[in-house]
Design an enzyme around this catalytic site. Structure first.
Site, short mmCIF file in Angstrom:
data_model
loop_
_atom_site.label_atom_id
_atom_site.label_comp_id
_atom_site.label_asym_id
_atom_site.label_seq_id
_atom_site.Cartn_x
_atom_site.Cartn_y
_atom_site.Cartn_z
N HIS A 1 0.82 -1.23 0.00
CA HIS A 1 0.00 0.00 0.00
C HIS A 1 0.85 1.28 0.00
O HIS A 1 0.33 2.36 -0.22
CB HIS A 1 -0.92 0.05 1.22
CG HIS A 1 -1.97 -1.02 1.24
ND1 HIS A 1 -2.85 -1.20 0.20
CD2 HIS A 1 -2.27 -1.97 2.17
CE1 HIS A 1 -3.66 -2.23 0.49
NE2 HIS A 1 -3.32 -2.71 1.67
N ASP B 1 -2.68 -10.81 -2.19
CA ASP B 1 -3.21 -10.28 -0.93
C ASP B 1 -4.69 -9.92 -1.09
O ASP B 1 -5.14 -9.59 -2.19
CB ASP B 1 -2.39 -9.04 -0.55
CG ASP B 1 -2.70 -8.51 0.84
OD1 ASP B 1 -1.97 -8.85 1.77
OD2 ASP B 1 -3.70 -7.77 0.98
N HIS C 1 -6.12 -7.32 -0.25
CA HIS C 1 -6.28 -5.91 -0.60
C HIS C 1 -5.54 -5.58 -1.91
O HIS C 1 -4.53 -6.20 -2.22
CB HIS C 1 -5.71 -5.04 0.52
CG HIS C 1 -6.33 -5.30 1.86
ND1 HIS C 1 -5.78 -6.20 2.75
CD2 HIS C 1 -7.45 -4.82 2.43
CE1 HIS C 1 -6.54 -6.24 3.84
NE2 HIS C 1 -7.56 -5.42 3.67
N ASP D 1 -4.24 -12.92 3.95
CA ASP D 1 -5.55 -12.46 4.44
C ASP D 1 -6.70 -12.90 3.53
O ASP D 1 -7.84 -12.55 3.78
CB ASP D 1 -5.56 -10.94 4.69
CG ASP D 1 -4.79 -10.14 3.67
OD1 ASP D 1 -4.37 -10.72 2.63
OD2 ASP D 1 -4.60 -8.92 3.88
ZN LIG Z 1 -4.00 -7.25 2.86
#
Ligand SMILES: [Zn+2]
Length: 350
Positions: free
Chosen positions: A126, A163, A165, A250
């Site tokens: 991120h 991931d 995200h 995740d």
């Molecule tokens: Zn994540």
């Protein structure tokens, strides 16, 4: 049997939150415990991490942002964004996270090992050029891909980000470049909000960003099909010289932050697909880098299966042929159609 390296160092535990935070040092305590289990101990080549240099950080981050992170050193606690903390040692830890990834790249490129897993934190995908986001300080994978191209003469890098995200920072780092292909599956709409099908890159980078946004629900079967039917044809046409995996756990079925249903066996199969692509294109050179994953047993069990796949202990004869047959056909059709609409102009194998 392939030789697999691992990066681990107790200094990665020095990045510590005030009170409860899902991205805690316990994640690595759990993983480091796993590689010491009787069935795992001594099987992997230890890679000594180093600090990333200022110049290496600047390949992705602007100097003012690096200076900001550096200014948190020695201060008890600084919030860099609502989710992202820096304690007195976080700057050093983040430089060691990026540098640990670079050390893994060197060993793989020099051929001392076949593939590697960097068990590091804080995570990176991120982190933007100019700011911290979503538990991430420096973008470990982006810095490593940039290093492989600039300093190690690799022509092209593929980044696979499984991931939960979307890796906004990684996508933006290479959005206008044709020598880094960024492929991401992620829950959508969800944090951080980016990663729609139509985000395909810009200028010379058009077609070199491939997003597969997914509503909550997909598991082993769907992920296997998406990797085989979307990632694999594009990756084989791209022909990377090295592959990075933003390995977030995740998407594990019991992860507290996510709505995906991947099991340890499913992670192993995804790793197998990526290793197959690497064997066909770049002599098996893959560097897995830890991103998210907040269910401790899930993290441990899934990473263990990935390591065993990397070293050829399981799935050595090939991927799990049954996996994918039970995928939700409506979901696969819809995703395939939307990716094709966005990417067809760029990839003839698709
Ligand atoms: Zn994540």
């Amino acid at each position: 049997m392939p030789q697999t390296g691992i990066v681990r160092d107790n200094r990665y535990m020095d990045h510590v939150a005030d009170g409860y935070h899902p991205e805690s040092q316990e994640r690595l305590e759990t993983l480091y415990g796993m590689v010491e289990e009787p069935g795992m101990q001594g099987k992997y080549v230890e890679i000594q991490p180093r600090m990333a240099t200022q110049e290496e950080l600047e390949s992705i981050h602007v100097p003012a942002y690096i200076k900001l992170v550096a200014s948190t050193a020695g201060r008890r606690m600084t919030m860099l964004d609502p989710d992202t903390y820096a304690c007195s040692k976080s700057y050093e830890t983040a430089k060691l996270a990026a540098g640990g990834t670079l050390a893994a790249v060197d060993k793989v490129i020099q051929g001392e090992i076949d593939n590697a897993f960097a068990f590091i934190r804080p995570p990176g995908h991120h982190a933007e050029a100019n700011r911290a986001m979503g538990f991430c300080l420096f973008n470990n994978v982006a810095i490593a891909a940039s290093y492989a191209l600039k300093d190690r003469n690799v022509r092209k890098a593929l980044i696979v980000d499984w991931d939960l995200h979307h890796g906004n920072g990684t996508q933006h780092s290479f959005y206008e470049r044709a020598d880094v292909l960024y492929f991401s599956t992620h829950q959508y709409p969800y944090y951080p909000g980016t990663g729609f099908f139509s985000e395909t890159g810009s200028g010379p980078g058009k077609g070199f960003t491939v997003n597969v946004p997914l509503v909550a629900g997909p598991g082993d079967e769907e992920y296997a099909r998406i990797f085989e039917e979307i990632l694999e044809p594009i990756a084989l046409e791209f022909k990377p010289g090295i592959i990075f995996v933003s390995a977030g756990f995740d998407i594990y079925f019991r992860d507290p932050l996510g709505g995906m249903k991947v099991t340890p066996r499913g992670f192993a199969n995804l790793a197998r697909i990526i290793l197959d692509i690497a064997e066909k294109t770049c002599k098996g050179k893959v560097v897995f880098v830890l991103e998210g994953g907040y269910h401790l047993e899930g993290l441990r069990d899934s990473a263990r299966e990935v390591l065993k796949t990397m070293s050829g202990e399981i799935l050595a004869g090939g991927r799990d042929e049954e996996m994918g047959k039970g995928a939700d056909p409506g979901l696969i059709d819809s995703v395939r159609k939307k990716v094709k609409e966005a990417q067809r102009p760029f990839w003839k194998n698709l």
